[in-house]
Design a protein around this motif. Structure first.
Motif, mmCIF file in Angstrom:
data_model
loop_
_atom_site.group_PDB
_atom_site.id
_atom_site.type_symbol
_atom_site.label_atom_id
_atom_site.label_comp_id
_atom_site.label_asym_id
_atom_site.label_seq_id
_atom_site.Cartn_x
_atom_site.Cartn_y
_atom_site.Cartn_z
ATOM 1 N N HIS A 165 -49.658 42.245 11.747
ATOM 2 C CA HIS A 165 -48.951 43.411 12.285
ATOM 3 C C HIS A 165 -48.726 44.459 11.206
ATOM 4 N N PHE A 166 -48.419 44.027 9.997
ATOM 5 C CA PHE A 166 -48.226 45.003 8.926
ATOM 6 C C PHE A 166 -49.533 45.711 8.588
ATOM 7 N N MET A 167 -50.646 44.958 8.559
ATOM 8 C CA MET A 167 -51.932 45.530 8.172
ATOM 9 C C MET A 167 -52.624 46.234 9.335
ATOM 10 N N LYS A 193 -55.197 44.213 18.134
ATOM 11 C CA LYS A 193 -55.720 45.116 19.155
ATOM 12 C C LYS A 193 -55.136 44.720 20.495
ATOM 13 N N GLN A 194 -55.214 45.636 21.462
ATOM 14 C CA GLN A 194 -54.701 45.392 22.803
ATOM 15 C C GLN A 194 -55.830 44.949 23.732
ATOM 16 N N VAL A 195 -55.613 43.816 24.399
ATOM 17 C CA VAL A 195 -56.577 43.303 25.374
ATOM 18 C C VAL A 195 -55.813 42.940 26.643
ATOM 19 N N SER A 196 -56.095 43.679 27.727
ATOM 20 C CA SER A 196 -55.438 43.435 29.025
ATOM 21 C C SER A 196 -53.916 43.439 28.904
ATOM 22 N N GLY A 197 -53.416 44.356 28.075
ATOM 23 C CA GLY A 197 -51.974 44.486 27.922
ATOM 24 C C GLY A 197 -51.349 43.531 26.926
ATOM 25 N N PHE A 198 -52.152 42.699 26.275
ATOM 26 C CA PHE A 198 -51.654 41.748 25.292
ATOM 27 C C PHE A 198 -52.104 42.145 23.889
ATOM 28 N N THR A 199 -51.236 41.913 22.905
ATOM 29 C CA THR A 199 -51.594 42.156 21.510
ATOM 30 C C THR A 199 -52.250 40.901 20.947
ATOM 31 N N VAL A 200 -53.487 41.056 20.474
ATOM 32 C CA VAL A 200 -54.225 39.904 19.951
ATOM 33 C C VAL A 200 -54.760 40.225 18.562
#
Length: 275
Positions: free
Chosen positions: A156-158, A162-169
């Motif tokens: 998260h700091f770096m 990315k966002q995939v179907s509304g999820f952060t992965v």
């Protein structure tokens, strides 16, 4: 002795034996936090003989879930706990602040990495040390498992998400080698001149070399001043109500001046020193 007891029982004399049972407090979660929690638990138990503190490093997310499922009294997290995970039934407190140190093999001549270089390495765009003024060696890039608070905070700091179907992965290269503990990262890096990884600052020892990030060394002083940017809190999570007295007393100890001095001595930033 046994014969005497039998005779007394035969005479109808009631005998009771009182044995003081040891209370056990289970503390589970982040392997980064467990590094210092082991020390605090040993210190506490040395003066509280009737209490055993069991510390298990199984990952931040697993620790949070263990508390919510009633499998542990206290959870350890080296990442921010979301409001959805916390809700009104649970409380989280900060017990220290830690840095995430970038580590390489001691034979690696590099001393610093920039943000752009680090992102390129973990996304698989930079694959040879020679391209950033190192040796002509292919990189062996090491990361932590998905449940790791260190990985969550690092990515998260770096901006390695990315966002995939509304999820952060995660958005790191699939070629990155994933391991489960700080110790495994250090072991791989210490034995492989090609390798790079990241660990809790408090876990850094002379088996590996810690790099500067954007020309700032990972030290407790630089975390405290805010100069070293890859930092995160160490948290404990527990029930708002119904927490056993033994667990409450241990948490009180962790926040005490004695425990905070130990935390500082071990290379972390104590909460009474963090602005």
């Amino acid at each position: 002795m046994l014969k005497t007891v039998i005779r007394l029982l035969a005479l109808g004399v009631c005998i009771s034996f009182s044995v003081q049972a040891k209370e056990t407090v289970t503390v589970v979660g982040s392997t980064s936090v467990s590094h210092i929690m082991d020390v605090l638990a040993d210190t506490y138990s040395s003066t509280h003989k009737d209490t055993t503190i069991e510390v298990q490093g199984i990952g931040s997310t697993a620790g949070i879930n263990a508390v919510k499922q009633g499998a542990a009294e206290i959870g350890m997290s080296s990442r921010v706990i979301s409001s959805a995970e916390l809700d009104d039934n649970y409380k989280a407190i900060t017990i220290a602040h830690d840095g995430i140190a970038l580590v390489v093999n001691k034979a690696n001549p590099l001393t610093n990495l920039t943000r752009e270089q680090l992102i390129g390495i973990y996304q698989g765009k930079i694959t040879n040390w020679k391209s950033i003024n190192g040796k002509d060696l292919d990189m062996a890039v090491v990361s932590r498992e998905n449940a790791s608070g260190s990985r969550f905070s690092f990515e998260h700091f770096m901006g390695l998400t990315k966002q995939v179907s509304g999820f952060t992965v995660s958005n790191i290269s699939p070629r990155v080698l994933v391991v489960s503990t700080n110790g495994m990262v250090k072991s791989l890096v210490s034995r492989n001149e090609h390798a790079i990884g990241y660990v809790s600052l408090g876990s850094v020892d002379d088996s590996v070399k810690a790099l500067s990030y954007d020309n700032v060394l990972p030290t407790a002083a630089n975390i405290e001043s805010g100069e070293y940017k890859i930092a995160r809190p160490f948290l404990l999570m527990f029930k708002q109500k119904g927490l056993a007295n033994d667990a409450q007393q241990f948490i009180k100890f962790v926040l005490s001046n004695q425990a905070q001095s130990i935390i500082k001595d071990k290379g972390y930033v104590a909460i009474d020193k963090k602005a």
